[in-house]
Design an enzyme around this catalytic site. Structure first.
Site: not given
Length: 253
Positions: A138, A148
């Protein structure tokens, strides 16, 4: 015909990879937790494109699930030529608002599973001197963004390092770093997405087309959109404190 194994195959980016690879004539091994959705997807792809679509139900947050996929990737009688490590999720909330169990579950799926499945797939590919691995990360890998972002930064660094170690082997390893993609990601995490500007959203099918082109070119990191290429470039120059303030709550609350 070559075979691609895709984790998190029933929705979002994983489903887009499955559609595109089936349309290109690849047989598939579809991995996810929902067996009903897997069977429906496999039937549709087989009927539409005439490819073989094998179903493997596995939860990559559990050792048993990881072991099942490792075994399939290690099967020399049914070789896998392309591995797409796509399975992943987000947690609603910032540090200390998320339970430790959920934080560790994220590391299991985003890091341990990626490491183990890549390690299971690569030896056979190296013997055949062909194959590829796409590890879905990401653009959050480039900014301070809690567990994350840290887990996705690990995916990028691991993939780049493994690609360097395997130079000359005939294999291609690439970390795919998308931005916001219209998938079930935010809905599953219980995160409202209304505060994300419409111009930041990417289409999953176009994203996959761009990613496969980058893989064919031998890139080790793919940021498949000019908007996010610019973002990742600016992220390298911007002060980390400002980046952290800007990214911390976006799409997480």
């Amino acid at each position: 015909m070559t075979t691609a194994l895709i984790t998190g195959a029933t929705a979002g980016i994983g489903a887009a990879f499955a559609r595109r690879l089936a349309a290109d004539g690849h047989n598939l091994v579809l991995v996810a937790r929902d067996e009903k959705r897997l069977n429906e997807q496999a039937t549709e792809l087989h009927d539409r494109h005439g490819v073989e679509a094998e179903v493997l139900r596995a939860d990559l947050a559990e050792d048993e699930g990881i072991r099942a996929v490792e075994a399939r990737l290690s099967d020399r009688t049914q070789p896998v030529d392309l591995l797409v490590n796509n399975a992943g999720f987000g947690n609603k909330g910032v540090f200390l608002e998320v339970t430790m169990a959920d934080e560790l579950r994220m590391l299991k799926v985003h890091c341990e599973a990626v490491l183990r499945l890549t390690s299971a797939a690569v030896p056979g590919m190296r013997e055949r001197r062909r194959g590829g691995v796409v590890n879905v990360a990401s653009v959050a890998a480039f900014v301070p963004r809690g567990t994350y972002g840290a887990s996705k930064a690990w995916v990028v660094q691991f993939t780049q390092g493994a690609a360097k170690d395997l130079e000359g082997s005939g294999l291609r390893l690439m970390a795919l770093c998308p931005g916001f993609v219209r998938t079930e990601f935010h809905e599953r995490a219980g995160m409202p997405a209304e505060n994300i500007p419409s111009w930041l959203w990417l289409d999953a099918d176009k994203l996959v087309t761009s990613a496969l082109k980058d893989l064919a070119r031998g890139k080790t990191v793919s940021v498949p959109d000019p908007r996010y290429k610019a973002f990742s470039g600016l992220a390298k120059l911007a002060p980390r404190g400002a980046l952290g303030r800007a990214s911390s709550g976006t799409g997480r609350r």
